[in-house]
Design a protein around this motif. Structure first.
Motif, short mmCIF file in Angstrom:
data_model
loop_
_atom_site.label_atom_id
_atom_site.label_comp_id
_atom_site.label_asym_id
_atom_site.label_seq_id
_atom_site.Cartn_x
_atom_site.Cartn_y
_atom_site.Cartn_z
N LEU A 111 0.84 -1.19 0.00
CA LEU A 111 0.00 0.00 0.00
C LEU A 111 0.88 1.25 0.00
N PHE A 112 0.60 2.16 -0.91
CA PHE A 112 1.36 3.41 -1.07
C PHE A 112 2.84 3.16 -1.37
N ASP A 113 3.09 2.09 -2.11
CA ASP A 113 4.44 1.81 -2.58
C ASP A 113 4.42 1.65 -4.10
N HIS A 114 3.60 2.46 -4.76
CA HIS A 114 3.37 2.32 -6.20
C HIS A 114 4.49 2.93 -7.04
N ARG A 115 4.63 2.35 -8.23
CA ARG A 115 5.44 2.92 -9.29
C ARG A 115 4.59 2.88 -10.57
N MET A 116 5.02 3.60 -11.60
CA MET A 116 4.24 3.72 -12.84
C MET A 116 4.83 2.81 -13.93
N TYR A 117 3.94 2.14 -14.66
CA TYR A 117 4.34 1.18 -15.68
C TYR A 117 3.56 1.40 -16.97
N VAL A 118 4.08 0.80 -18.06
CA VAL A 118 3.46 0.98 -19.37
C VAL A 118 3.36 -0.36 -20.09
N LEU A 119 2.21 -0.58 -20.73
CA LEU A 119 2.00 -1.72 -21.62
C LEU A 119 1.84 -1.21 -23.05
N GLU A 120 2.21 -2.03 -24.04
CA GLU A 120 2.11 -1.66 -25.45
C GLU A 120 1.42 -2.77 -26.23
N ASN A 121 0.59 -2.36 -27.21
CA ASN A 121 -0.11 -3.30 -28.06
C ASN A 121 -0.10 -2.76 -29.49
N GLU A 122 0.38 -3.56 -30.45
CA GLU A 122 0.49 -3.13 -31.84
C GLU A 122 -0.76 -3.45 -32.65
N SER A 123 -1.74 -4.13 -32.07
CA SER A 123 -2.94 -4.50 -32.80
C SER A 123 -3.79 -3.27 -33.12
N ALA A 124 -4.51 -3.31 -34.24
CA ALA A 124 -5.41 -2.20 -34.59
C ALA A 124 -6.53 -2.07 -33.57
N ASP A 125 -6.98 -3.19 -33.03
CA ASP A 125 -8.03 -3.22 -32.01
C ASP A 125 -7.37 -3.65 -30.69
N PRO A 126 -7.30 -2.77 -29.70
CA PRO A 126 -6.58 -3.11 -28.47
C PRO A 126 -7.26 -4.17 -27.60
N THR A 127 -8.51 -4.54 -27.94
CA THR A 127 -9.13 -5.65 -27.22
C THR A 127 -8.62 -6.99 -27.74
N ASN A 128 -7.82 -6.95 -28.80
CA ASN A 128 -7.15 -8.13 -29.35
C ASN A 128 -5.64 -7.92 -29.28
N GLY A 129 -4.90 -8.90 -29.70
CA GLY A 129 -3.45 -8.76 -29.75
C GLY A 129 -2.80 -8.94 -28.40
N ARG A 130 -1.48 -8.77 -28.39
CA ARG A 130 -0.68 -9.03 -27.18
C ARG A 130 -0.26 -7.72 -26.54
N TRP A 131 -0.43 -7.63 -25.24
CA TRP A 131 0.05 -6.48 -24.47
C TRP A 131 1.43 -6.80 -23.92
N GLN A 132 2.40 -6.02 -24.30
CA GLN A 132 3.79 -6.23 -23.90
C GLN A 132 4.18 -5.22 -22.82
N GLU A 133 4.85 -5.70 -21.78
CA GLU A 133 5.32 -4.81 -20.72
C GLU A 133 6.53 -4.02 -21.21
N LYS A 134 6.43 -2.69 -21.16
CA LYS A 134 7.55 -1.83 -21.55
C LYS A 134 8.37 -1.40 -20.35
N GLY A 135 7.89 -1.72 -19.15
CA GLY A 135 8.66 -1.44 -17.95
C GLY A 135 8.19 -0.25 -17.15
N GLN A 136 8.96 0.07 -16.15
CA GLN A 136 8.66 1.18 -15.24
C GLN A 136 9.09 2.50 -15.86
N ILE A 137 8.31 3.53 -15.63
CA ILE A 137 8.72 4.88 -16.01
C ILE A 137 9.68 5.39 -14.95
N ALA A 138 10.91 5.64 -15.33
CA ALA A 138 11.93 6.11 -14.39
C ALA A 138 11.76 7.61 -14.15
N THR A 139 11.67 7.99 -12.88
CA THR A 139 11.54 9.40 -12.49
C THR A 139 12.71 9.78 -11.58
#
Length: 332
Positions: A111-139
């Motif tokens: 709790l209250f130990d969060h960091r920010m992350y990003v996922l990426e999807n190359e599919s035209a429809d984001p409800t399909n395709g694979r979501w890839q972890e791009k990692g933590q946003i470094a601040t």
């Protein structure tokens, strides 16, 4: 920018009213209307264990759409607890989801130990395709950080987020930075708001949940403040579109909340909003969460009944947004 750039809304607007709640038990709602004509919806689920996505041709249709699970939390370590406030964006031909996740271990419940992350999807429809972890946003610091949102302005992409500065009392301030790609900052992070007013520091000293709206020569950033009970409310920052957005002096701040609990309509703790547009594109729409009762048993974070809601957003003659009240949209 979520859904529309520098569109000049009609001063008359359109008579748009939505059936609410828009989606029940979904806090921190994010709606993105894509060029394909569909609305994409994501939000915090009560279990805080996954990221879901819904797709609908209409805003109200989101309620009945079956959610697609894009990603689930890990069992332990980083990314293993309290999955909060996902947002979906379309950038340079790919889909991205920004979210916050906490770390668990034998001595830390996350709790209250969060960091920010990003996922990426190359599919035209984001409800399909694979979501890839791009990692933590470094601040700048390895501290509590969450609620990342992104927008483009004049060829530059920016990130706005909430983070704990170890040298400033309180829970989170708002920061902005330029980006080199959708998951990497390229500039120094600049603080643009710190909890300072009485309405920002009830229960917790919080500025979080930023959402960006570009209109009428200004960059507007709404944000949420105070604890997540009935004291939760929204403030507003703004900068001239010609200004250097990475200068703190470019930003002004509302001295009073622009959206807060409304006893008359029975809507409590409204906040963590986003902006979208009506199906015909003529009306700006405010999407937010709120409860329909004031008294909460236990920790408000674990009360599941923050429902996603939608209502039209108005505009004043001077070009500033007119929010109205939760459950009571402004008159045009």
């Amino acid at each position: 920018m979520n859904n529309a750039k520098n569109r000049n809304p009609s001063p008359e607007g359109a008579a748009v009213d939505y059936r609410n709640p828009l989606v029940e038990q979904r806090a921190d709602p994010w709606v993105y209307r894509h060029t394909d004509g569909f609305y994409y919806f994501t939000a915090s689920v009560p279990e805080y264990d996954r990221i879901e996505l819904r797709r609908s041709a209409t805003l109200e249709g989101l309620a009945s759409e079956r959610p697609v699970v894009c990603w689930r939390k890990r069992e332990s370590g980083p990314l293993s607890a309290n999955i909060w406030a996902p947002e979906i964006h379309f950038i340079a031909g790919k889909w991205y989801i920004y979210f916050a996740a906490a770390h668990t271990s034998e001595t830390n419940e996350g709790l209250f130990d969060h960091r920010m992350y990003v996922l990426e999807n190359e599919s035209a429809d984001p409800t399909n395709g694979r979501w890839q972890e791009k990692g933590q946003i470094a601040t700048r610091w390895e501290t509590f950080a969450l609620d990342a949102t992104t927008f483009e302005h004049r060829g530059e992409r920016y990130l706005v987020w909430a983070q704990k500065d170890p040298d400033i009392p309180g829970n989170s301030n708002l920061y902005i930075a330029a980006m080199s790609n959708p998951w990497t900052l390229r500039s120094e992070q600049i603080r643009i708001s710190t909890p300072e007013y009485d309405w920002e520091i009830i229960g917790f000293r919080v500025n979080e949940g930023a959402a960006v709206l570009k209109r009428n020569g200004k960059i507007y950033i709404s944000y949420s403040a105070s604890a997540t009970d009935h004291n939760y409310c929204m403030g507003l920052l703004w900068a001239d579109e010609e200004s250097d957005l990475l200068l703190p002096a470019s930003w002004s701040k509302s001295a009073e909340p622009v959206f807060a609990t409304n006893e008359e309509t029975g809507q409590y703790g409204p906040g963590h909003n986003c902006f979208t547009v009506s199906e015909d594109g003529a009306t700006d729409v405010l999407v937010y969460h709120a409860r329909d009762y004031k008294e909460i048993a236990g920790d408000p974070l674990y009360d599941p009944n923050r429902h996603a809601r939608a209502q039209r957003l108005g505009w004043n003659e001077d070009g500033t947004p007119r929010f109205g009240a939760p459950g009571k949209p402004p008159e045009f």
